[in-house]
Enzyme design. Structure first.
Site, PDB file in Angstrom:
ATOM      1  N   ASP A  56       0.897  -1.160   0.000  1.00 12.10           N
ATOM      2  CA  ASP A  56       0.000   0.000   0.000  1.00 12.10           C
ATOM      3  C   ASP A  56       0.929   1.202   0.000  1.00 12.10           C
ATOM      4  O   ASP A  56       2.158   1.055   0.102  1.00 12.10           O
ATOM      5  CB  ASP A  56      -0.934   0.016   1.232  1.00 12.10           C
ATOM      6  CG  ASP A  56      -2.245   0.770   0.959  1.00 12.10           C
ATOM      7  OD1 ASP A  56      -2.192   1.909   0.456  1.00 12.10           O
ATOM      8  OD2 ASP A  56      -3.314   0.215   1.257  1.00 12.10           O
ATOM      9  N   ASP A  58       3.672   3.191  -4.596  1.00 10.49           N
ATOM     10  CA  ASP A  58       2.535   3.750  -5.328  1.00 10.49           C
ATOM     11  C   ASP A  58       2.284   2.891  -6.559  1.00 10.49           C
ATOM     12  O   ASP A  58       3.139   2.802  -7.448  1.00 10.49           O
ATOM     13  CB  ASP A  58       2.861   5.194  -5.725  1.00 10.49           C
ATOM     14  CG  ASP A  58       1.679   5.887  -6.367  1.00 10.49           C
ATOM     15  OD1 ASP A  58       0.697   5.203  -6.745  1.00 10.49           O
ATOM     16  OD2 ASP A  58       1.731   7.118  -6.513  1.00 10.49           O
ATOM     17  N   TYR A  96     -15.511   4.480 -12.819  1.00 16.03           N
ATOM     18  CA  TYR A  96     -15.302   3.447 -11.790  1.00 16.03           C
ATOM     19  C   TYR A  96     -15.924   2.120 -12.248  1.00 16.03           C
ATOM     20  O   TYR A  96     -15.263   1.073 -12.202  1.00 16.03           O
ATOM     21  CB  TYR A  96     -15.926   3.890 -10.459  1.00 16.03           C
ATOM     22  CG  TYR A  96     -15.786   2.853  -9.356  1.00 16.03           C
ATOM     23  CD1 TYR A  96     -14.557   2.625  -8.746  1.00 16.03           C
ATOM     24  CD2 TYR A  96     -16.878   2.091  -8.927  1.00 16.03           C
ATOM     25  CE1 TYR A  96     -14.417   1.657  -7.738  1.00 16.03           C
ATOM     26  CE2 TYR A  96     -16.749   1.143  -7.924  1.00 16.03           C
ATOM     27  CZ  TYR A  96     -15.520   0.930  -7.331  1.00 16.03           C
ATOM     28  OH  TYR A  96     -15.387  -0.021  -6.342  1.00 16.03           O
ATOM     29  N   THR A 105     -16.340   0.736   4.645  1.00 13.88           N
ATOM     30  CA  THR A 105     -14.897   1.024   4.655  1.00 13.88           C
ATOM     31  C   THR A 105     -14.686   2.522   4.463  1.00 13.88           C
ATOM     32  O   THR A 105     -15.615   3.257   4.102  1.00 13.88           O
ATOM     33  CB  THR A 105     -14.169   0.305   3.503  1.00 13.88           C
ATOM     34  OG1 THR A 105     -14.560   0.932   2.271  1.00 13.88           O
ATOM     35  CG2 THR A 105     -14.481  -1.178   3.455  1.00 13.88           C
TER      36      THR A 105
HETATM   37  P1  NAD Z   1     -10.142   1.701   1.015  1.00 13.59           P
HETATM   38  O1  NAD Z   1     -10.094   3.069   0.448  1.00 13.59           O
HETATM   39  O2  NAD Z   1     -10.379   1.513   2.454  1.00 13.59           O
HETATM   40  O3  NAD Z   1      -8.840   0.878   0.604  1.00 13.59           O
HETATM   41  C1  NAD Z   1      -8.219   0.991  -0.659  1.00 13.59           C
HETATM   42  C2  NAD Z   1      -6.723   0.906  -0.447  1.00 13.59           C
HETATM   43  O4  NAD Z   1      -6.078   1.007  -1.740  1.00 13.59           O
HETATM   44  C3  NAD Z   1      -6.198   2.075   0.414  1.00 13.59           C
HETATM   45  O5  NAD Z   1      -5.480   1.597   1.532  1.00 13.59           O
HETATM   46  C4  NAD Z   1      -5.331   2.864  -0.545  1.00 13.59           C
HETATM   47  O6  NAD Z   1      -4.203   3.472   0.060  1.00 13.59           O
HETATM   48  C5  NAD Z   1      -4.920   1.792  -1.561  1.00 13.59           C
HETATM   49  N1  NAD Z   1      -4.513   2.471  -2.789  1.00 13.59           N
HETATM   50  C6  NAD Z   1      -5.248   3.349  -3.515  1.00 13.59           C
HETATM   51  N2  NAD Z   1      -4.475   3.894  -4.476  1.00 13.59           N
HETATM   52  C7  NAD Z   1      -3.236   3.341  -4.359  1.00 13.59           C
HETATM   53  C8  NAD Z   1      -2.011   3.520  -5.054  1.00 13.59           C
HETATM   54  N3  NAD Z   1      -1.882   4.400  -6.069  1.00 13.59           N
HETATM   55  N4  NAD Z   1      -0.940   2.793  -4.671  1.00 13.59           N
HETATM   56  C9  NAD Z   1      -1.026   1.913  -3.634  1.00 13.59           C
HETATM   57  N5  NAD Z   1      -2.165   1.712  -2.929  1.00 13.59           N
HETATM   58  C10 NAD Z   1      -3.254   2.432  -3.291  1.00 13.59           C
HETATM   59  O7  NAD Z   1     -11.289   0.981   0.159  1.00 13.59           O
HETATM   60  P2  NAD Z   1     -11.965  -0.451   0.287  1.00 13.59           P
HETATM   61  O8  NAD Z   1     -13.402  -0.224   0.345  1.00 13.59           O
HETATM   62  O9  NAD Z   1     -11.289  -1.285   1.301  1.00 13.59           O
HETATM   63  O10 NAD Z   1     -11.660  -1.003  -1.188  1.00 13.59           O
HETATM   64  C11 NAD Z   1     -10.917  -2.175  -1.459  1.00 13.59           C
HETATM   65  C12 NAD Z   1     -11.378  -2.683  -2.815  1.00 13.59           C
HETATM   66  O11 NAD Z   1     -12.770  -3.033  -2.747  1.00 13.59           O
HETATM   67  C13 NAD Z   1     -11.271  -1.659  -3.938  1.00 13.59           C
HETATM   68  O12 NAD Z   1     -10.765  -2.282  -5.107  1.00 13.59           O
HETATM   69  C14 NAD Z   1     -12.707  -1.218  -4.143  1.00 13.59           C
HETATM   70  O13 NAD Z   1     -12.944  -0.747  -5.447  1.00 13.59           O
HETATM   71  C15 NAD Z   1     -13.454  -2.492  -3.850  1.00 13.59           C
HETATM   72  N6  NAD Z   1     -14.867  -2.319  -3.501  1.00 13.59           N
HETATM   73  C16 NAD Z   1     -15.225  -1.583  -2.418  1.00 13.59           C
HETATM   74  C17 NAD Z   1     -16.585  -1.425  -2.121  1.00 13.59           C
HETATM   75  C18 NAD Z   1     -17.062  -0.597  -0.943  1.00 13.59           C
HETATM   76  O14 NAD Z   1     -18.266  -0.342  -0.836  1.00 13.59           O
HETATM   77  N7  NAD Z   1     -16.190  -0.178  -0.040  1.00 13.59           N
HETATM   78  C19 NAD Z   1     -17.551  -2.036  -2.943  1.00 13.59           C
HETATM   79  C20 NAD Z   1     -17.136  -2.800  -4.023  1.00 13.59           C
HETATM   80  C21 NAD Z   1     -15.800  -2.942  -4.302  1.00 13.59           C
END
Ligand code: NAD
Length: 244
Positions: free
Chosen positions: A37, A52, A144, A179
């Site tokens: 991350d 990144d 998205y 989240t």
């Molecule tokens: P979150 O924002 O809590 O976690 C996402 C993580 O990705 C973060 O820790 C962030 O730092 C990391 N990240 C983003 N850009 C980055 C980069 N350039 N380099 C390295 N790391 C990077 O979100 P989440 O809800 O835990 O999401 C996790 C996955 O689940 C994602 O792919 C999201 O699209 C998917 N998702 C989430 C939901 C929801 O409702 N939360 C629903 C469907 C799918």
């Protein structure tokens, strides 16, 4: 669970809501985990690989770095993601580049690095985190939804192409999960996140939106030998609330 004895895993987005739950559950099963991350200082794991994912050389080398750190790479979870809101008409070039870079190009690069390593070792399991919006799009999140559909399609393609190498590639497709990604969206739109999460929960047949642990449990199933005949599947995890 004996499925995970001696296994090693790389998890991206490991500091986020779903990622942290995946790391915790894998480690509770005895898996040695490399976490990726932007900042992983606060995440307990066997190896820390901050960076990144928009940096192509970092994404290209991440699987090899995990393999080197853990002396193995049995499981890869491409979980990192970003959400941008709006229709195509109000999507900026920056939103486009960010969404495609993190949600599509990075998993492509990390998988491209992992597949030869897993093939050399006799197989492995890749779990991508797509979205129910990658299966059926919802309103006002055009880019998205497109990125999550791209990951879903890549999953189906890789599931076919690498099954003969004993590499199983599948995806989880969550609906709403409690989240930071979801909660910051509510805050940006002027809602109290706790109230909004509770209200949203009433729209889900099971009575609540998902917690990160609900999604992590399905990721672990797909990563385990319990899912040994699943290749290229898109598993919706939605509490009975499909989109569309
Ligand atoms: P979150 O924002 O809590 O976690 C996402 C993580 O990705 C973060 O820790 C962030 O730092 C990391 N990240 C983003 N850009 C980055 C980069 N350039 N380099 C390295 N790391 C990077 O979100 P989440 O809800 O835990 O999401 C996790 C996955 O689940 C994602 O792919 C999201 O699209 C998917 N998702 C989430 C939901 C929801 O409702 N939360 C629903 C469907 C799918």
């Amino acid at each position: 669970m004996s499925y995970f004895r001696g296994k090693t895993a790389l998890v991206t987005g490991a500091a986020g809501g779903i990622g942290a739950a995946i790391v915790k559950q894998l480690r509770a099963e005895g898996v040695r985990v490399a976490v990726a991350d932007r900042d992983v200082a606060g995440v307990d794991a066997e190896a820390h690989l901050p960076g990144d994912l928009l940096d192509a050389s970092y994404a290209d080398s991440l699987s090899a770095a995990a393999f080197a750190a853990l002396s193995g790479l049995d499981i890869l979870v491409n979980n990192a993601g970003v959400i941008t809101r709006g229709s195509v008409a109000n999507t900026t070039d920056a939103d486009w580049a960010l969404s495609l870079g993190v949600n599509v190009e990075a998993p492509f690069r990390v998988c491209r690095g992992a597949i030869p390593i897993m093939a050399d070792r006799g197989g492995g399991a890749i779990v991508n985190v797509s979205s129910c919006w990658g299966v059926r799009p919802g309103p006002n999140h055009a880019v998205y939804c497109m990125t999550k559909a791209a990951v879903a399609s890549l999953t189906q393609c890789m599931g076919m192409d690498h099954a003969h190498q004993n590499i199983r590639v599948n995806a989880v497709c969550p609906n709403e999960v409690n989240t930071p990604m979801l909660r910051t969206g509510f805050v940006k739109r002027g809602f109290d996140p706790d109230t909004a999460v509770a209200e949203l929960g009433k729209t889900v047949p099971i009575g609540r939106i998902a917690e990160p642990e609900d999604i992590a449990a399905v990721v672990l199933f797909l990563a385990s030998d319990a899912a040994r005949y699943m290749c290229g599947s898109l598993v919706e995890v939605n509490g009975g609330k499909p989109v569309g």
